[in-house]
Design a protein around this motif. Structure first.
Motif, PDB file in Angstrom:
ATOM      1  N   PHE A 118       0.834  -1.202   0.000  1.00 51.50           N
ATOM      2  CA  PHE A 118       0.000   0.000   0.000  1.00 51.50           C
ATOM      3  C   PHE A 118       0.870   1.255   0.000  1.00 51.50           C
ATOM      4  CE2 PHE A 118      -2.890   3.112   2.042  1.00 51.50           C
ATOM      5  CZ  PHE A 118      -3.897   3.076   1.089  1.00 51.50           C
ATOM      6  N   GLY A 119       1.939   1.241   0.777  1.00 52.91           N
ATOM      7  CA  GLY A 119       2.869   2.365   0.773  1.00 52.91           C
ATOM      8  C   GLY A 119       3.478   2.575  -0.597  1.00 52.91           C
ATOM      9  N   SER A 120       3.836   1.486  -1.264  1.00 48.49           N
ATOM     10  CA  SER A 120       4.384   1.567  -2.623  1.00 48.49           C
ATOM     11  C   SER A 120       3.390   2.210  -3.583  1.00 48.49           C
ATOM     12  CB  SER A 120       4.706   0.170  -3.142  1.00 48.49           C
ATOM     13  OG  SER A 120       6.051  -0.085  -3.100  1.00 48.49           O
ATOM     14  N   LEU A 121       2.131   1.806  -3.462  1.00 50.63           N
ATOM     15  CA  LEU A 121       1.096   2.373  -4.333  1.00 50.63           C
ATOM     16  C   LEU A 121       0.979   3.886  -4.158  1.00 50.63           C
ATOM     17  CD1 LEU A 121      -1.892  -0.143  -4.092  1.00 50.63           C
ATOM     18  CD2 LEU A 121      -0.331   0.193  -6.009  1.00 50.63           C
ATOM     19  N   LEU A 122       1.209   4.332  -2.931  1.00 48.71           N
ATOM     20  CA  LEU A 122       1.083   5.759  -2.626  1.00 48.71           C
ATOM     21  C   LEU A 122       2.399   6.517  -2.768  1.00 48.71           C
ATOM     22  CD1 LEU A 122      -1.284   5.513   0.462  1.00 48.71           C
ATOM     23  CD2 LEU A 122      -1.879   6.068  -1.905  1.00 48.71           C
ATOM     24  N   GLY A 123       3.442   5.819  -3.252  1.00 45.45           N
ATOM     25  CA  GLY A 123       4.731   6.476  -3.470  1.00 45.45           C
ATOM     26  C   GLY A 123       5.569   6.628  -2.224  1.00 45.45           C
ATOM     27  N   ALA A 124       5.294   5.825  -1.202  1.00 44.59           N
ATOM     28  CA  ALA A 124       6.041   5.898   0.056  1.00 44.59           C
ATOM     29  C   ALA A 124       6.747   4.570   0.306  1.00 44.59           C
ATOM     30  CB  ALA A 124       5.093   6.240   1.207  1.00 44.59           C
ATOM     31  N   SER A 125       7.605   4.180  -0.606  1.00 40.62           N
ATOM     32  CA  SER A 125       8.318   2.906  -0.493  1.00 40.62           C
ATOM     33  C   SER A 125       9.314   2.924   0.648  1.00 40.62           C
ATOM     34  CB  SER A 125       9.054   2.593  -1.797  1.00 40.62           C
ATOM     35  OG  SER A 125       8.146   2.411  -2.841  1.00 40.62           O
ATOM     36  N   VAL A 126       9.528   1.757   1.227  1.00 40.10           N
ATOM     37  CA  VAL A 126      10.522   1.575   2.278  1.00 40.10           C
ATOM     38  C   VAL A 126      11.857   1.301   1.591  1.00 40.10           C
ATOM     39  CG1 VAL A 126      11.205   0.013   4.148  1.00 40.10           C
ATOM     40  CG2 VAL A 126       8.812   0.720   3.915  1.00 40.10           C
ATOM     41  N   PRO A 127      12.939   1.929   2.052  1.00 44.43           N
ATOM     42  CA  PRO A 127      14.253   1.661   1.441  1.00 44.43           C
ATOM     43  C   PRO A 127      14.607   0.171   1.516  1.00 44.43           C
ATOM     44  CG  PRO A 127      14.366   3.541   2.926  1.00 44.43           C
ATOM     45  CD  PRO A 127      13.014   2.919   3.117  1.00 44.43           C
ATOM     46  N   GLU A 128      15.327  -0.299   0.517  1.00 46.74           N
ATOM     47  CA  GLU A 128      15.697  -1.712   0.407  1.00 46.74           C
ATOM     48  C   GLU A 128      16.373  -2.236   1.668  1.00 46.74           C
ATOM     49  OE1 GLU A 128      16.305  -5.459  -1.689  1.00 46.74           O
ATOM     50  OE2 GLU A 128      14.903  -3.820  -1.899  1.00 46.74           O
ATOM     51  N   GLU A 129      17.321  -1.485   2.220  1.00 47.84           N
ATOM     52  CA  GLU A 129      18.042  -1.966   3.401  1.00 47.84           C
ATOM     53  C   GLU A 129      17.098  -2.111   4.595  1.00 47.84           C
ATOM     54  OE1 GLU A 129      18.498   2.411   2.820  1.00 47.84           O
ATOM     55  OE2 GLU A 129      19.067   0.722   1.578  1.00 47.84           O
ATOM     56  N   SER A 130      16.131  -1.227   4.725  1.00 48.57           N
ATOM     57  CA  SER A 130      15.145  -1.343   5.804  1.00 48.57           C
ATOM     58  C   SER A 130      14.243  -2.553   5.586  1.00 48.57           C
ATOM     59  CB  SER A 130      14.291  -0.081   5.891  1.00 48.57           C
ATOM     60  OG  SER A 130      15.076   1.022   6.240  1.00 48.57           O
ATOM     61  N   ARG A 131      13.865  -2.815   4.344  1.00 45.54           N
ATOM     62  CA  ARG A 131      13.023  -3.962   4.031  1.00 45.54           C
ATOM     63  C   ARG A 131      13.762  -5.256   4.340  1.00 45.54           C
ATOM     64  NH1 ARG A 131      12.882  -7.725   0.757  1.00 45.54           N
ATOM     65  NH2 ARG A 131      14.305  -6.833  -0.745  1.00 45.54           N
ATOM     66  N   LEU A 132      15.054  -5.326   3.989  1.00 43.66           N
ATOM     67  CA  LEU A 132      15.845  -6.527   4.267  1.00 43.66           C
ATOM     68  C   LEU A 132      15.999  -6.765   5.768  1.00 43.66           C
ATOM     69  CD1 LEU A 132      18.551  -6.161   1.480  1.00 43.66           C
ATOM     70  CD2 LEU A 132      16.727  -7.877   1.596  1.00 43.66           C
ATOM     71  N   ALA A 133      16.220  -5.711   6.524  1.00 44.64           N
ATOM     72  CA  ALA A 133      16.331  -5.844   7.980  1.00 44.64           C
ATOM     73  C   ALA A 133      14.996  -6.300   8.572  1.00 44.64           C
ATOM     74  CB  ALA A 133      16.769  -4.520   8.601  1.00 44.64           C
ATOM     75  N   LEU A 134      13.911  -5.753   8.072  1.00 44.31           N
ATOM     76  CA  LEU A 134      12.576  -6.150   8.528  1.00 44.31           C
ATOM     77  C   LEU A 134      12.329  -7.620   8.212  1.00 44.31           C
ATOM     78  CD1 LEU A 134       9.803  -5.315   9.678  1.00 44.31           C
ATOM     79  CD2 LEU A 134       9.160  -4.661   7.362  1.00 44.31           C
ATOM     80  N   SER A 135      12.713  -8.037   7.034  1.00 42.63           N
ATOM     81  CA  SER A 135      12.545  -9.435   6.624  1.00 42.63           C
ATOM     82  C   SER A 135      13.304 -10.360   7.570  1.00 42.63           C
ATOM     83  CB  SER A 135      13.043  -9.607   5.186  1.00 42.63           C
ATOM     84  OG  SER A 135      12.941 -10.939   4.777  1.00 42.63           O
ATOM     85  N   ALA A 136      14.540 -10.031   7.867  1.00 42.58           N
ATOM     86  CA  ALA A 136      15.346 -10.865   8.765  1.00 42.58           C
ATOM     87  C   ALA A 136      14.722 -10.911  10.160  1.00 42.58           C
ATOM     88  CB  ALA A 136      16.775 -10.332   8.832  1.00 42.58           C
ATOM     89  N   ARG A 137      14.251  -9.791  10.624  1.00 43.93           N
ATOM     90  CA  ARG A 137      13.647  -9.722  11.970  1.00 43.93           C
ATOM     91  C   ARG A 137      12.375 -10.547  12.041  1.00 43.93           C
ATOM     92  NH1 ARG A 137      12.733 -10.026  16.893  1.00 43.93           N
ATOM     93  NH2 ARG A 137      11.766  -8.342  18.027  1.00 43.93           N
ATOM     94  N   LEU A 138      11.528 -10.431  11.036  1.00 41.16           N
ATOM     95  CA  LEU A 138      10.254 -11.147  11.056  1.00 41.16           C
ATOM     96  C   LEU A 138      10.440 -12.654  10.879  1.00 41.16           C
ATOM     97  CD1 LEU A 138       8.005  -8.702   9.014  1.00 41.16           C
ATOM     98  CD2 LEU A 138       7.852  -9.214  11.466  1.00 41.16           C
TER      99      LEU A 138
END
Length: 178
Positions: free
Chosen positions: A150-170
């Motif tokens: 949803f953030g991507s659709l609205l132009g508010a993408s999460v930076p790649e490094e933050s997404r990777l850290a989130l993925s590892a944490r989850l």
């Protein structure tokens, strides 16, 4: 031959929807797919059937795409990566949204074939997780991906490094304490 014709019809519907920003008429699909009106109606007797066929096709494509992403890494990372779509993927999202809106306008409010894709995602993620709460954590991860999307659709993408850290944490066992 029937499968090729059916696929040609659905592909033409996809292409026309993407090009015109709206679900095309059956006559336009007939012309674009190079089939007779009877041929179209043989495979899709109504416009609703054609739209359901398009949603099913997009859902099946999404499952194959997601499984391909999973082969390159974890299902968790595949889902969170898929939740930040690129422009070609956004085309499919646009067509799916347009299709689903047309189905709603036609009074079709039941579950879509796209729900199969989400069930598939939940299963693939849960299979990788450990612990008694794996199914709950899989749902949480899918919902986080939905938020990224949803953030991507609205132009508010999460930076790649933050997404990777989130993925590892989850994906970690420690995430069960969230």
């Amino acid at each position: 031959m029937a499968t090729d014709t059916r696929t040609s019809i659905v592909q033409a519907t996809f292409d026309l929807t993407l090009a015109n920003g709206a679900v095309p008429s059956l006559d336009a699909v007939v012309r674009a797919a190079g089939v007779s009106k009877g041929g179209l109606l043989h495979h899709f007797p109504t416009r609703v059937a054609l739209l359901r066929g398009l949603a099913h096709w997009l859902g099946a494509k999404s499952i194959a795409w997601f499984d391909d992403l999973c082969e390159k890494g974890s299902a968790v990372d595949a889902w969170l990566s898929a939740s930040t779509p690129k422009s070609e993927e956004m085309n499919e999202v646009f067509v799916l949204f347009t299709c689903m809106q047309a189905l709603r306008a036609a009074g079709e409010t039941g579950d879509s074939d796209y729900g199969e894709f989400l069930d598939h995602v939940d299963r693939r993620i849960a299979e990788e997780l450990t612990g008694p709460d794996a199914a709950q954590r899989a749902l949480l991860i899918r919902l986080v991906g939905d938020g990224l999307f949803f953030g991507s659709l609205l132009g508010a993408s999460v930076p790649e490094e933050s997404r990777l850290a989130l993925s590892a944490r989850l994906a970690s066992q420690e995430a069960s304490k969230i």
